[in-house]
Scaffold this motif. Structure first.
Motif, PDB file in Angstrom:
ATOM      1  N   VAL A  16       0.850  -1.185   0.000  1.00  0.00           N
ATOM      2  CA  VAL A  16       0.000   0.000   0.000  1.00  0.00           C
ATOM      3  C   VAL A  16       0.890   1.241   0.000  1.00  0.00           C
ATOM      4  N   LYS A  17       0.674   2.122  -0.970  1.00  0.00           N
ATOM      5  CA  LYS A  17       1.438   3.366  -1.082  1.00  0.00           C
ATOM      6  C   LYS A  17       0.486   4.533  -0.812  1.00  0.00           C
ATOM      7  N   LEU A  18       0.691   5.223   0.284  1.00  0.00           N
ATOM      8  CA  LEU A  18      -0.122   6.388   0.629  1.00  0.00           C
ATOM      9  C   LEU A  18       0.621   7.642   0.177  1.00  0.00           C
ATOM     10  N   VAL A  19       0.152   8.242  -0.914  1.00  0.00           N
ATOM     11  CA  VAL A  19       0.818   9.399  -1.501  1.00  0.00           C
ATOM     12  C   VAL A  19       0.121  10.672  -1.032  1.00  0.00           C
ATOM     13  N   ASP A  20       0.827  11.462  -0.241  1.00  0.00           N
ATOM     14  CA  ASP A  20       0.310  12.752   0.212  1.00  0.00           C
ATOM     15  C   ASP A  20       0.677  13.784  -0.837  1.00  0.00           C
ATOM     16  N   THR A  21      -0.290  14.174  -1.651  1.00  0.00           N
ATOM     17  CA  THR A  21      -0.020  15.066  -2.782  1.00  0.00           C
ATOM     18  C   THR A  21       0.309  16.485  -2.335  1.00  0.00           C
ATOM     19  N   ALA A  22      -0.115  16.876  -1.147  1.00  0.00           N
ATOM     20  CA  ALA A  22       0.177  18.227  -0.665  1.00  0.00           C
ATOM     21  C   ALA A  22       1.609  18.349  -0.158  1.00  0.00           C
ATOM     22  N   ARG A  23       2.127  17.263   0.416  1.00  0.00           N
ATOM     23  CA  ARG A  23       3.472  17.311   1.003  1.00  0.00           C
ATOM     24  C   ARG A  23       4.514  16.622   0.134  1.00  0.00           C
ATOM     25  N   ASP A  24       4.092  16.014  -0.985  1.00  0.00           N
ATOM     26  CA  ASP A  24       5.008  15.235  -1.829  1.00  0.00           C
ATOM     27  C   ASP A  24       5.710  14.156  -1.016  1.00  0.00           C
ATOM     28  N   GLN A  25       4.936  13.442  -0.192  1.00  0.00           N
ATOM     29  CA  GLN A  25       5.472  12.368   0.630  1.00  0.00           C
ATOM     30  C   GLN A  25       4.725  11.072   0.347  1.00  0.00           C
ATOM     31  N   THR A  26       5.461   9.966   0.421  1.00  0.00           N
ATOM     32  CA  THR A  26       4.847   8.655   0.216  1.00  0.00           C
ATOM     33  C   THR A  26       5.132   7.772   1.416  1.00  0.00           C
ATOM     34  N   THR A  27       4.079   7.172   1.980  1.00  0.00           N
ATOM     35  CA  THR A  27       4.201   6.230   3.083  1.00  0.00           C
ATOM     36  C   THR A  27       3.932   4.837   2.557  1.00  0.00           C
ATOM     37  N   ASP A  28       4.869   3.911   2.776  1.00  0.00           N
ATOM     38  CA  ASP A  28       4.739   2.537   2.293  1.00  0.00           C
ATOM     39  C   ASP A  28       4.274   1.616   3.421  1.00  0.00           C
TER      40      ASP A  28
END
Length: 347
Positions: free
Chosen positions: A93-105
């Motif tokens: 599961v890749k959680l892409v925070d588009t506001a912060r340009d961060q990805t949580t795996d």
């Protein structure tokens, strides 16, 4: 151009959720959900195929719920030689925070291969070996697969005249880099800073330390050493060929040549797979026999082209050419005994 084979022992189905301002412990409204066939070697294969290089994929793939893999291979005309095993591919599961340009795996458990599955994969890889052919051994190893797996494959592939790029981490990387048997070291490695520090068991605090570590690996027999540095770009080192040392000018320039590439600033849809795109760019450029600094330039363009896309996809060649032309890259050479950077210039 020679066919490239990617080997992915532990592929994954990537579930990418895009959400702005991810709030942990809260209800979040997702902007999109996308499924892509993944795993490092699969991602490399997708990028190579988009670039126009004939590509074969193999590895260990759960036979249940593999539709996304079948569809990707058919769409990109990738030859599927995966060993199918019981169970289903793991889900990442890749959680892409588009506001912060961060990805949580969030990486879930995988199907467990048995000894017969691993033996079948080793036989499959050797069947695909050919003189001069590049193999990309990539990603983690499933539980139960010995950490020496990549080292054994590398030795066997070299015996068949093939070339090996390795992109892994942890114990498998440390094992591969510690190899002292003839032919057991890979031709290309692409760790990030943390992975290289863990493999060598020492801190690499700055570029000088990274260059020294890369030169040490090149001296031991790894032809091409590239360290990915995330938002700081990448650094690559190779040892000069022995014939170059016959000239006084080459000897004075140093024993190793390297490059330091700055990342391109491009719109980011997902950072997942950018390192895999970098590997694809490295292997594609080496297969095309580009000069070493041009290898760094084009690989950086591959990584930038991937950032604008979710999943293992690249833009067309014209766009990649334009991106490569924008890459800021500085070259250097390193003298041996003691190691010392002697040149540093923009190209």
């Amino acid at each position: 151009m020679n066919t490239v084979v990617t080997v992915t022992p532990n592929p994954a189905l990537d579930q990418t959720v895009r959400v702005a301002n991810l709030a942990l412990g809260e209800v979040n409204l997702a902007a999109s959900l996308e499924f892509n066939a993944g795993g490092k070697g699969v991602n490399v294969a997708g990028c190579l195929a988009d670039y126009g290089i004939a590509t074969i994929v193999t590895g260990l793939l759960g036979r249940d719920d593999a539709t996304a893999f079948d569809a990707m291979f058919a769409d990109k005309q990738i030859v599927d030689r995966f060993v199918r095993i019981a169970g289903r591919p793991r889900i990442n599961v890749k959680l892409v925070d588009t506001a912060r340009d961060q990805t949580t795996d969030i990486n879930l458990a995988t199907s467990l291969p048995n000894a017969a599955d691993v033996d079948a994969l080793e036989r499959r890889v050797i069947e695909l070996a050919a003189p001069g052919r590049w193999f990309v051994l990539a990603g983690s190893l499933p539980p139960g697969v010995d950490v020496s797996f990549y080292r054994r494959l590398t030795r066997a592939l070299h015996a068949a005249g093939a070339q090996v790029a390795l992109d892994t981490s942890g114990a498998p990387l440390a094992d591969a880099l510690a190899a002292n048997e003839p032919g057991a070291l890979p031709d290309l490695v692409k760790p990030n800073r943390a992975e290289l520090e863990a493999a060598l068991d020492r801190s690499l605090a700055d570029d000088d330390a990274l260059i020294e570590a890369a030169c040490e690996l090149a001296e031991r027999g790894v032809k091409y050493v590239v360290v990915s540095l995330g938002e700081r770009g990448a650094l690559g080192v190779t040892r000069l060929h022995s014939e170059a040392h016959s000239s006084q000018a080459a000897a004075s320039a140093g024993a190793y040549e390297g490059w330091r590439a700055a990342p391109l600033r491009v719109p980011v849809a997902s950072t997942v797979g950018a390192g895999d795109a970098l590997v694809a760019g490295l292997v594609a450029s080496l297969a095309e026999k580009r000069p070493w600094h041009e290898v760094g330039r084009r690989a950086t363009a591959f990584a930038a082209g991937k950032l604008a896309r979710v999943g293992p996809h690249l833009p067309d060649r014209a766009t990649l050419d334009a991106l490569a032309a924008q890459v800021e890259l500085r070259t250097f050479s390193v003298a041996a005994n003691p190691l010392r950077v002697t040149q540093h210039q923009a190209v």
